[in-house]
Design a protein around this motif. Structure first.
Motif, mmCIF file in Angstrom:
data_model
loop_
_atom_site.group_PDB
_atom_site.id
_atom_site.type_symbol
_atom_site.label_atom_id
_atom_site.label_comp_id
_atom_site.label_asym_id
_atom_site.label_seq_id
_atom_site.Cartn_x
_atom_site.Cartn_y
_atom_site.Cartn_z
ATOM 1 N N GLY A 1 -30.819 -36.694 3.492
ATOM 2 C CA GLY A 1 -31.538 -37.288 2.359
ATOM 3 C C GLY A 1 -31.216 -36.516 1.086
ATOM 4 N N VAL A 2 -30.856 -37.240 0.004
ATOM 5 C CA VAL A 2 -30.517 -36.552 -1.250
ATOM 6 C C VAL A 2 -31.195 -37.255 -2.432
ATOM 7 C CG1 VAL A 2 -28.266 -35.631 -0.584
ATOM 8 C CG2 VAL A 2 -28.410 -37.954 -1.455
ATOM 9 N N LEU A 3 -31.143 -36.582 -3.574
ATOM 10 C CA LEU A 3 -31.741 -37.143 -4.780
ATOM 11 C C LEU A 3 -30.634 -37.611 -5.730
ATOM 12 C CD1 LEU A 3 -34.600 -37.351 -6.214
ATOM 13 C CD2 LEU A 3 -33.830 -35.409 -7.569
ATOM 14 N N TYR A 4 -30.683 -38.868 -6.114
ATOM 15 C CA TYR A 4 -29.774 -39.369 -7.152
ATOM 16 C C TYR A 4 -30.540 -39.319 -8.464
ATOM 17 C CZ TYR A 4 -26.944 -41.133 -3.318
ATOM 18 O OH TYR A 4 -26.163 -41.230 -2.197
ATOM 19 N N TRP A 5 -29.898 -38.837 -9.522
ATOM 20 C CA TRP A 5 -30.610 -38.745 -10.807
ATOM 21 C C TRP A 5 -29.754 -39.265 -11.934
ATOM 22 C CZ3 TRP A 5 -29.017 -35.059 -14.640
ATOM 23 C CH2 TRP A 5 -28.008 -34.192 -14.216
ATOM 24 N N ARG A 6 -30.398 -39.809 -12.969
ATOM 25 C CA ARG A 6 -29.683 -40.427 -14.086
ATOM 26 C C ARG A 6 -29.166 -39.347 -15.033
ATOM 27 N NH1 ARG A 6 -30.573 -45.865 -15.234
ATOM 28 N NH2 ARG A 6 -29.256 -45.411 -17.024
ATOM 29 N N ARG A 7 -27.911 -38.985 -14.811
ATOM 30 C CA ARG A 7 -27.258 -37.948 -15.601
ATOM 31 C C ARG A 7 -27.185 -38.343 -17.091
ATOM 32 N NH1 ARG A 7 -23.372 -34.238 -14.095
ATOM 33 N NH2 ARG A 7 -23.226 -34.833 -11.924
ATOM 34 N N ASP A 8 -27.125 -39.664 -17.327
ATOM 35 C CA ASP A 8 -26.987 -40.114 -18.714
ATOM 36 C C ASP A 8 -28.306 -40.061 -19.489
ATOM 37 O OD1 ASP A 8 -28.057 -42.039 -17.075
ATOM 38 O OD2 ASP A 8 -27.167 -43.727 -18.128
ATOM 39 N N LEU A 9 -29.445 -39.963 -18.762
ATOM 40 C CA LEU A 9 -30.724 -39.989 -19.465
ATOM 41 C C LEU A 9 -31.455 -38.652 -19.409
ATOM 42 C CD1 LEU A 9 -32.163 -43.407 -18.159
ATOM 43 C CD2 LEU A 9 -30.921 -42.971 -20.264
ATOM 44 N N LEU A 10 -31.095 -37.836 -18.411
ATOM 45 C CA LEU A 10 -31.874 -36.610 -18.181
ATOM 46 C C LEU A 10 -31.004 -35.377 -18.419
ATOM 47 C CD1 LEU A 10 -33.350 -37.851 -14.815
ATOM 48 C CD2 LEU A 10 -34.665 -37.501 -16.885
ATOM 49 N N PRO A 11 -31.629 -34.280 -18.847
ATOM 50 C CA PRO A 11 -30.828 -33.086 -19.108
ATOM 51 C C PRO A 11 -30.356 -32.387 -17.835
ATOM 52 C CG PRO A 11 -33.169 -32.685 -19.555
ATOM 53 C CD PRO A 11 -33.033 -34.129 -19.232
ATOM 54 N N ARG A 12 -31.166 -32.445 -16.775
ATOM 55 C CA ARG A 12 -30.830 -31.711 -15.536
ATOM 56 C C ARG A 12 -31.625 -32.301 -14.376
ATOM 57 N NH1 ARG A 12 -34.606 -29.465 -18.434
ATOM 58 N NH2 ARG A 12 -36.563 -29.225 -17.322
ATOM 59 N N PRO A 13 -31.181 -32.031 -13.136
ATOM 60 C CA PRO A 13 -32.001 -32.494 -12.009
ATOM 61 C C PRO A 13 -33.148 -31.505 -11.763
ATOM 62 C CG PRO A 13 -30.029 -31.423 -11.201
ATOM 63 C CD PRO A 13 -29.916 -31.414 -12.694
ATOM 64 N N PRO A 14 -34.274 -31.964 -11.266
ATOM 65 C CA PRO A 14 -35.400 -31.046 -11.040
ATOM 66 C C PRO A 14 -35.218 -30.280 -9.742
ATOM 67 C CG PRO A 14 -35.973 -33.266 -10.375
ATOM 68 C CD PRO A 14 -34.571 -33.338 -10.870
ATOM 69 N N ARG A 15 -35.752 -29.045 -9.699
ATOM 70 C CA ARG A 15 -35.690 -28.314 -8.435
ATOM 71 C C ARG A 15 -37.014 -28.398 -7.685
ATOM 72 N NH1 ARG A 15 -33.660 -23.005 -10.586
ATOM 73 N NH2 ARG A 15 -34.646 -24.085 -12.298
ATOM 74 N N THR A 16 -38.087 -28.599 -8.443
ATOM 75 C CA THR A 16 -39.398 -28.718 -7.773
ATOM 76 C C THR A 16 -40.003 -30.077 -8.143
ATOM 77 O OG1 THR A 16 -40.574 -27.830 -9.654
ATOM 78 C CG2 THR A 16 -39.817 -26.236 -7.997
ATOM 79 N N TRP A 17 -41.005 -30.473 -7.348
ATOM 80 C CA TRP A 17 -41.681 -31.741 -7.636
ATOM 81 C C TRP A 17 -42.406 -31.663 -8.973
ATOM 82 C CZ3 TRP A 17 -39.749 -35.583 -5.337
ATOM 83 C CH2 TRP A 17 -39.313 -35.500 -4.011
ATOM 84 N N ALA A 18 -42.900 -30.455 -9.313
ATOM 85 C CA ALA A 18 -43.595 -30.312 -10.595
ATOM 86 C C ALA A 18 -42.608 -30.556 -11.742
ATOM 87 C CB ALA A 18 -44.210 -28.922 -10.691
ATOM 88 N N GLU A 19 -41.378 -30.036 -11.581
ATOM 89 C CA GLU A 19 -40.373 -30.275 -12.626
ATOM 90 C C GLU A 19 -40.050 -31.766 -12.728
ATOM 91 O OE1 GLU A 19 -36.683 -28.037 -12.413
ATOM 92 O OE2 GLU A 19 -37.829 -26.252 -11.875
ATOM 93 N N LEU A 20 -39.970 -32.419 -11.570
ATOM 94 C CA LEU A 20 -39.687 -33.864 -11.581
ATOM 95 C C LEU A 20 -40.786 -34.598 -12.359
ATOM 96 C CD1 LEU A 20 -38.213 -36.186 -9.079
ATOM 97 C CD2 LEU A 20 -40.601 -36.615 -9.485
ATOM 98 N N GLU A 21 -42.033 -34.198 -12.112
ATOM 99 C CA GLU A 21 -43.128 -34.862 -12.829
ATOM 100 C C GLU A 21 -43.016 -34.629 -14.332
ATOM 101 O OE1 GLU A 21 -47.249 -34.975 -10.907
ATOM 102 O OE2 GLU A 21 -46.241 -33.283 -9.970
ATOM 103 N N ASP A 22 -42.683 -33.377 -14.708
ATOM 104 C CA ASP A 22 -42.551 -33.072 -16.146
ATOM 105 C C ASP A 22 -41.476 -33.931 -16.789
ATOM 106 O OD1 ASP A 22 -44.525 -31.290 -16.153
ATOM 107 O OD2 ASP A 22 -43.242 -29.497 -15.997
ATOM 108 N N LEU A 23 -40.321 -33.991 -16.096
ATOM 109 C CA LEU A 23 -39.222 -34.797 -16.644
ATOM 110 C C LEU A 23 -39.664 -36.251 -16.798
ATOM 111 C CD1 LEU A 23 -36.195 -33.406 -14.600
ATOM 112 C CD2 LEU A 23 -36.422 -33.410 -17.088
ATOM 113 N N CYS A 24 -40.374 -36.733 -15.786
ATOM 114 C CA CYS A 24 -40.749 -38.151 -15.816
ATOM 115 C C CYS A 24 -41.777 -38.434 -16.897
ATOM 116 C CB CYS A 24 -41.263 -38.584 -14.451
ATOM 117 S SG CYS A 24 -39.898 -38.698 -13.301
ATOM 118 N N ARG A 25 -42.699 -37.477 -17.098
ATOM 119 C CA ARG A 25 -43.694 -37.701 -18.158
ATOM 120 C C ARG A 25 -42.980 -37.896 -19.491
ATOM 121 N NH1 ARG A 25 -46.805 -33.693 -15.520
ATOM 122 N NH2 ARG A 25 -48.179 -34.837 -14.128
#
Ligand code: GLC
Length: 654
Positions: free
Chosen positions: A141-165
């Protein structure tokens, strides 16, 4: 001339004899896999047969979902004529080997041959010290992330939430999509959240370990993702393909999926080509990220007449040559470690470099003969939490209780089990609701349509014909169509209703237990009302026209004529239709299996799905037969009751 003809004739006979002899000696081996898109398996088989002309491999295209293909194999084993080559998911080995359905492979594939595979992928092929399955592809299982919209992939779920907010704005662009339908994929997703929070399902002694803060955090977090619109509610009806499609439409920043999706995301014409990155799944702060180990491998069914031929095929299909074909044509990851350093492959798929370390760390699902039941139980409760019908502490208590019961397998008498069987009560309730409501609606609608089609009007024959079409369609096909039509956001039904102004927003029909039940009823009513129409129409024709006319002469209006003439004379027809329809509806299986697989939260699991799971997935044949016998008796009783209720007094006296 005659001589030439004679020689020619002898030659032809000889040729025919040789060919037919060769054909008769050919070993035929069958295997079931997913649809062979891009002909990867066809190419492997072609090359193998060119080198082994005496062996013919028949590749049968099965459904996409792992559960469905597992069921196909189980049925073939039970029928006594198993598919010779068993193309298995990592989780099937223990169960198949424990039932004695597989041939051990150790005598052919010793350590010198198996060293080349990823240890995790290889280990999934062992049961009680013997090798039963050799890996072909591997998954994580892996994470695909939008390189064109986001600065970096998150390492923790908290970071993912921050990016998404910051970057997500639902409903146009959600944060994360994953596989939340009640099926094996949900178990994989749940485990990744759980492992990434430091939890596990079974401890090292094989006892359930879900009574933990990590498990509570996991369920709370997954529920929060949906409740707070980080993930669309539609994930409750998503398998791999649906979530990938959602992501491809540019509607989510992150996608959890298997590596095969990379090729599809980056193929020519894809809207996201070159705009997506690949990363390990995030973990909870302070914990290690873990992807679920997946993948497919080959074994040999016990009873195969020519195991040597099967061995030869497995050897070829697990070779570097074959695994390269599978990767280049389908994007499946090789199970051989050395291929991750192969210059050819790396030139073609540089991302293999990033994947190799993730594969080394991928974590397996529990290896247990009762795995199907463990997984189904997990799916049911996780799905209930996602749907918001169960709260996490309650789900965990229920899970711990049931998992302990499954792992310890206490001996209990059939009647005692019947009295305590909570799943039975629940599936019975679903079955009754489904049967009574759908048959009720079919009768109201059927009668109305039959009366409408009885009256003459121009083009009546064509209208009659078109009304019958749904009845003629195979149930599984139409269930699959309804699944896509009801889907949010791709479904045509939402689209039409929103365009017509009936709905303000699209609805996730299949993402809540009630919505899914009504969707199943709708599909059933659509398909089977024509049957009721057909029978009632025949009944209307059997009413003598003179009687109707003489009643009209006596001043009886249409309602009176219907109530006192048509309805009593229709009773024998209603009886037939009612018996057929109720028996079919209470025994519903195919429609629900394809549409919702009994989910979400077991909200559409009917009695037949439960009995099927007991018999074929949980090896609980005794109890399954016991329930089948009771069900059979109940249906006979019901048929008698219907006959009695629809027989008028004067008919009984006759
Ligand atoms: C993939 C994996 C398999 C897993 C399945 C779940 O096919 O390879 O191991 O069980 O997805 O949907």
């Amino acid at each position: 001339m005659k001589k030439i003809l004679l020689v020619g004739f002898c030659f032809l006979i000889g040729f025919w004899y040789k060919v037919s002899l060769g054909y008769a000696k050919r070993t035929i081996l069958r295997m079931v896999g997913p649809e062979d898109v891009n002909g990867a398996w066809a190419e492997i088989i072609r090359r193998f047969e060119a080198r082994n002309p005496q062996i013919h491999i028949q590749y049968l295209s099965g459904p996409w979902s792992t559960d469905d293909r597992e069921n196909m194999y189980i049925r073939s084993f039970l029928s006594g004529d198993p598919f010779e080559i068993v193309y298995m998911d990592v989780t099937w080995t223990a169960k198949f080997a424990a039932r004695g359905w597989l041939l051990p492979l150790d005598r052919w594939f010793g350590p010198e041959k198996t060293r080349v595979f990823f240890p995790g992928a290889l280990k999934a092929g062992y049961y009680r010290g013997h090798l039963y399955r050799l890996p072909v592809t591997t998954d994580v299982g892996v994470l695909y992330w939008r390189r064109d919209l986001l600065p970096r992939p998150p390492r923790t779920w908290a970071e993912l939430e921050d990016l998404c907010r910051h970057y997500a704005h639902p409903p146009g662009l959600y944060c994360l999509v994953f596989q939340g339908m009640q099926y094996e994929g949900l178990t994989c997703n749940f485990l990744e959240f759980l492992w990434g929070a430091g939890g596990r399902i079974l401890d090292s002694s094989g006892k359930p370990a879900l009574d933990s803060p990590a498990a509570l955090w996991t369920l709370n977090f997954m529920q929060h993702l949906i409740k707070d619109r980080f993930s669309p509610r539609a994930v409750l009806s998503f398998q791999e393909e649906h979530s990938l499609e959602f992501f491809l439409q540019g509607r989510a920043l992150f996608l959890r999926n298997w590596p095969y999706a990379w090729k599809i995301i980056n193929r020519k014409g894809s809207p996201l080509r070159g705009r997506v990155g690949l990363a390990p799944l995030p973990a909870r702060k302070g914990h290690l990220s873990a992807g679920t180990l997946g993948g497919w491998g080959l074994g040999i069914a016990r009873g195969t007449k020519d195991p040597e031929a099967a061995r030869a095929f497995i050897e070829f299909a697990t070779s570097a040559e074959a695994q390269k074909i599978l990767h280049l044509r389908r994007g499946w990851l090789p199970a051989r470690r050395d291929l991750f350093r192969d210059p050819d492959l790396l030139r073609h798929s540089p991302y293999l470099r990033e994947l190799a370390p993730l594969l080394e760390k991928a974590r397996p699902r529990p290896v247990h003969p009762a795995y199907p039941r463990l997984s189904d139980t997990l799916q049911k409760h996780v799905s209930a939490v996602l749907a918001g019908v169960e709260n996490p502490p309650k789900a965990l208590r229920a899970l711990s209780r049931t998992l302990t019961f499954i792992v310890e397998e206490p001996e209990t008498g059939l009647l005692k089990r019947l009295a305590r069987d909570y799943e039975l009560r629940r599936t019975l309730k679903n079955t009754l609701f489904f049967g009574l409501v759908s048959v009720g609606l079919e009768f109201v609608l059927g009668l109305f349509l039959a009366l409408l089609l009885y009256a003459p009007f121009p083009g009546r024959t064509w209208v009659r014909l078109s009304v019958l079409i749904p009845w003629a369609l195979p149930t599984a096909v139409m269930a699959m169509s309804w699944q896509w039509m009801l889907n949010n956001p791709f479904g045509v039904i939402n689209d039409l209703l929103v365009r017509a102004g009936i709905l303000a927003h699209p609805v996730d029909w299949l993402a809540s237990p009630r919505g899914a039940m009504w969707s199943a009823i709708l599909a059933d009513v659509w398909k089977t009302t024509p049957f009721v129409v057909l029978i009632l129409l025949a009944g209307l024709y059997s009413v003598p026209r003179e009687l109707r006319e003489s009643m009209a002469v006596d001043g009886a209006g249409p309602v009176k004529r219907f109530l006192y003439l048509d309805l009593p004379l229709l009773l024998p027809f209603i009886r037939v239709a009612l018996i057929f329809r109720l028996l079919q509806a209470f025994g519903i299986f195919d429609l629900i299996w394809v549409l919702t697989r009994g989910g979400p939260a077991d909200g559409t699991r009917t009695l037949c799905l439960y009995i099927y799971d007991l018999a074929f997935r949980y090896d609980d044949l005794g109890y399954a037969l016991f329930l089948t016998a009771l069900f059979f008796l109940a249906l006979i009783g019901l048929s008698f009751l219907i006959v009695r209720l629809t027989t008028l007094g004067y008919e009984r006296r006759r």
